[in-house]
Design a protein around this motif. Structure first.
Motif, PDB file in Angstrom:
ATOM      1  N   VAL A  57      23.848  32.519  48.946  1.00  0.00           N
ATOM      2  CA  VAL A  57      25.144  31.948  48.537  1.00  0.00           C
ATOM      3  C   VAL A  57      25.937  33.015  47.778  1.00  0.00           C
ATOM      4  O   VAL A  57      25.447  33.595  46.818  1.00  0.00           O
ATOM      5  CB  VAL A  57      24.962  30.708  47.641  1.00  0.00           C
ATOM      6  N   GLU A  58      27.179  33.259  48.229  1.00  0.00           N
ATOM      7  CA  GLU A  58      28.042  34.244  47.577  1.00  0.00           C
ATOM      8  C   GLU A  58      29.329  33.578  47.094  1.00  0.00           C
ATOM      9  O   GLU A  58      29.897  32.730  47.792  1.00  0.00           O
ATOM     10  CB  GLU A  58      28.394  35.368  48.551  1.00  0.00           C
ATOM     11  N   SER A  59      29.795  33.995  45.920  1.00  0.00           N
ATOM     12  CA  SER A  59      31.043  33.467  45.357  1.00  0.00           C
ATOM     13  C   SER A  59      32.182  34.424  45.699  1.00  0.00           C
ATOM     14  O   SER A  59      32.288  35.501  45.134  1.00  0.00           O
ATOM     15  CB  SER A  59      30.900  33.331  43.838  1.00  0.00           C
ATOM     16  N   LEU A 171      43.846  32.910  30.664  1.00  0.00           N
ATOM     17  CA  LEU A 171      42.974  33.570  31.642  1.00  0.00           C
ATOM     18  C   LEU A 171      42.728  32.608  32.799  1.00  0.00           C
ATOM     19  O   LEU A 171      42.304  31.468  32.585  1.00  0.00           O
ATOM     20  CB  LEU A 171      41.641  33.934  30.995  1.00  0.00           C
ATOM     21  N   GLY A 172      43.015  33.068  34.005  1.00  0.00           N
ATOM     22  CA  GLY A 172      42.860  32.159  35.136  1.00  0.00           C
ATOM     23  C   GLY A 172      42.441  32.872  36.400  1.00  0.00           C
ATOM     24  O   GLY A 172      42.298  34.096  36.438  1.00  0.00           O
ATOM     25  N   PRO A 173      42.223  32.112  37.464  1.00  0.00           N
ATOM     26  CA  PRO A 173      41.716  32.675  38.716  1.00  0.00           C
ATOM     27  C   PRO A 173      42.786  33.411  39.519  1.00  0.00           C
ATOM     28  O   PRO A 173      43.985  33.198  39.325  1.00  0.00           O
ATOM     29  CB  PRO A 173      41.226  31.432  39.467  1.00  0.00           C
ATOM     30  N   PRO A 174      42.355  34.269  40.461  1.00  0.00           N
ATOM     31  CA  PRO A 174      43.278  35.033  41.307  1.00  0.00           C
ATOM     32  C   PRO A 174      43.785  34.205  42.493  1.00  0.00           C
ATOM     33  O   PRO A 174      43.321  33.083  42.712  1.00  0.00           O
ATOM     34  CB  PRO A 174      42.405  36.190  41.789  1.00  0.00           C
ATOM     35  N   PRO A 175      44.709  34.758  43.291  1.00  0.00           N
ATOM     36  CA  PRO A 175      45.281  34.018  44.427  1.00  0.00           C
ATOM     37  C   PRO A 175      44.275  33.581  45.477  1.00  0.00           C
ATOM     38  O   PRO A 175      44.534  32.634  46.220  1.00  0.00           O
ATOM     39  CB  PRO A 175      46.290  35.014  45.027  1.00  0.00           C
ATOM     40  N   ALA A 225      41.549  36.706  35.949  1.00  0.00           N
ATOM     41  CA  ALA A 225      40.225  37.054  35.418  1.00  0.00           C
ATOM     42  C   ALA A 225      39.153  37.081  36.498  1.00  0.00           C
ATOM     43  O   ALA A 225      37.965  37.020  36.197  1.00  0.00           O
ATOM     44  CB  ALA A 225      39.846  36.073  34.314  1.00  0.00           C
ATOM     45  N   GLY A 226      39.547  37.153  37.768  1.00  0.00           N
ATOM     46  CA  GLY A 226      38.565  37.225  38.853  1.00  0.00           C
ATOM     47  C   GLY A 226      37.972  35.871  39.195  1.00  0.00           C
ATOM     48  O   GLY A 226      38.410  34.831  38.701  1.00  0.00           O
ATOM     49  N   GLU A 227      36.960  35.901  40.058  1.00  0.00           N
ATOM     50  CA  GLU A 227      36.334  34.672  40.565  1.00  0.00           C
ATOM     51  C   GLU A 227      35.173  34.191  39.694  1.00  0.00           C
ATOM     52  O   GLU A 227      34.559  33.184  39.982  1.00  0.00           O
ATOM     53  CB  GLU A 227      35.829  34.903  42.000  1.00  0.00           C
ATOM     54  N   ASN A 228      34.862  34.943  38.630  1.00  0.00           N
ATOM     55  CA  ASN A 228      33.716  34.606  37.789  1.00  0.00           C
ATOM     56  C   ASN A 228      34.145  33.737  36.606  1.00  0.00           C
ATOM     57  O   ASN A 228      34.644  34.234  35.604  1.00  0.00           O
ATOM     58  CB  ASN A 228      33.048  35.900  37.293  1.00  0.00           C
ATOM     59  N   ASP A 229      33.944  32.416  36.744  1.00  0.00           N
ATOM     60  CA  ASP A 229      34.371  31.494  35.689  1.00  0.00           C
ATOM     61  C   ASP A 229      33.574  31.679  34.403  1.00  0.00           C
ATOM     62  O   ASP A 229      34.075  31.422  33.307  1.00  0.00           O
ATOM     63  CB  ASP A 229      34.262  30.042  36.175  1.00  0.00           C
TER      64      ASP A 229
END
Length: 347
Positions: A57-59, A171-175, A225-229
């Protein structure tokens, strides 16, 4: 002569079968960072309890996952992609263009998008309109005219006198993230629609309306902040003045470190999200490439585990991880889809 010729579909299936069996004996799963923890726990349990290898599994984010998923058929492409938003028509078209035609969509539960800060900081009570005014690239002019200007607000107090005089830093996720898409639609557009002249724009120019409502500022107030919550959680702990945007499951798993803001009078709780009272909530999905079932070992068995009562049920282990379960009727429908491998176009 006709019998000797393979149809395009049969040829494709034979190529998939030959390459997949030769090259890969595990399930490849990509996609949403929000769904990642749920998919990972199912994969781990499946690997331990079955004779199949533990799926990888990859994020990659919902958008990134669907792009990989739709890139073609064969062992070099993922079998399943997780998504925290529904697949777009343009993505279905991309899949079809690359030979991915029978896509099985399974809705796995609900999630709330939280607007959180450090548990050591004061609790925030905010509206979706406040969020829009704080984070949008273009906002109404402060003189009351129906004119849009580049966002001038520096502090939360500038946005709303009832809010603290702290610098706006989110800080939030990318497009590529489904969380970003859902936040833009549910929170930003929800708040934006409360401004009458912008709401009216939706009827006259929907593309402009979406651009105005969903466009996030690029002057440092909103930080990708990328895909790493988990990284966002760490940064909120380090900076009590900052806020972060991520799924409810990460809030629940880190409740000793971060707290969810009250949004439009509702806290992001399990019950409020399940009932639909919390305004920033969405469905979670995974998508399966039907052409890979029976070729890559264990896909149907993995689907059976994911949609089992012990995983997706009201008292299942995914609820323990923070996923909000479906209603009983909706759950039964998803089990039927997963077991029957019913494609999107056949629903």
């Amino acid at each position: 002569m006709k019998k000797a010729l393979l149809t395009g579909a049969a040829l494709l299936a034979s190529v998939v079968s030959a390459t997949a069996q030769a090259e890969r004996d595990y399930i490849s799963i990509v996609g949403s960072s929000t769904v990642y923890p749920f998919s990972t726990v199912v994969a781990e349990r499946f690997g331990k309890a079955s004779n199949f290898r533990t799926p990888k599994v990859e994020s990659t984010g919902s958008g990134g996952g669907l792009k990989l998923f739709c890139s073609g058929v064969g062992d070099a492409t993922p079998d399943i992609t997780n998504a925290s938003r529904r697949i777009k028509e343009s993505e279905i078209e991309l899949c079809a263009k690359n030979g991915v035609k029978d896509i099985v969509e399974v809705t796995i539960g609900f999630d709330g998008i939280t607007f959180a800060n450090s548990a050591k900081a004061p609790h925030m009570t905010i509206t979706r309109k406040d969020m829009y005014l704080a984070l949008a690239k273009m906002v109404p002019a402060t003189d009351g005219s129906e004119k849009l200007v580049p966002n001038p607000y520096k502090t939360w107090k500038d946005v709303n006198p009832a809010l603290p005089a702290k610098k706006i830093e989110v800080l939030g996720p990318p497009p590529t993230s489904g969380t970003r898409d859902a936040f833009a639609e549910l929170a930003m557009e929800g708040g934006c629609s409360e401004i009458p002249f912008i709401k009216a724009m939706k009827k006259t120019d929907e593309k402009k309306f979406q651009a105005v409502c969903q466009g996030l500022r690029e002057d440092g107030a909103y930080i990708e902040a990328g895909e790493n919550d988990n990284l966002i959680v760490q940064k909120l702990v380090a900076n009590p003045d900052a806020f972060g945007i991520f799924g409810f499951s990460f809030l629940e798993q880190n409740s000793d470190k971060v707290q969810g803001s009250t949004v439009d009078g509702k806290l992001p709780t399990f019950d409020n999200i399940a009932s639909g009272d919390y305004p920033v909530s969405r469905s979670l999905y995974f998508y399966v490439k039907k052409a890979h079932v029976g070729v890559i070992p264990g896909i149907q068995e993995y689907l059976n585990e994911f949609t089992s009562e012990r995983a997706m049920g009201e008292d299942g282990y995914l609820a323990d991880k923070g996923m909000i379960p479906l209603t009983e009727d909706a759950y039964k429908q998803q089990v039927k889809i997963a077991k029957g491998l019913i494609p999107l176009n056949a629903k």
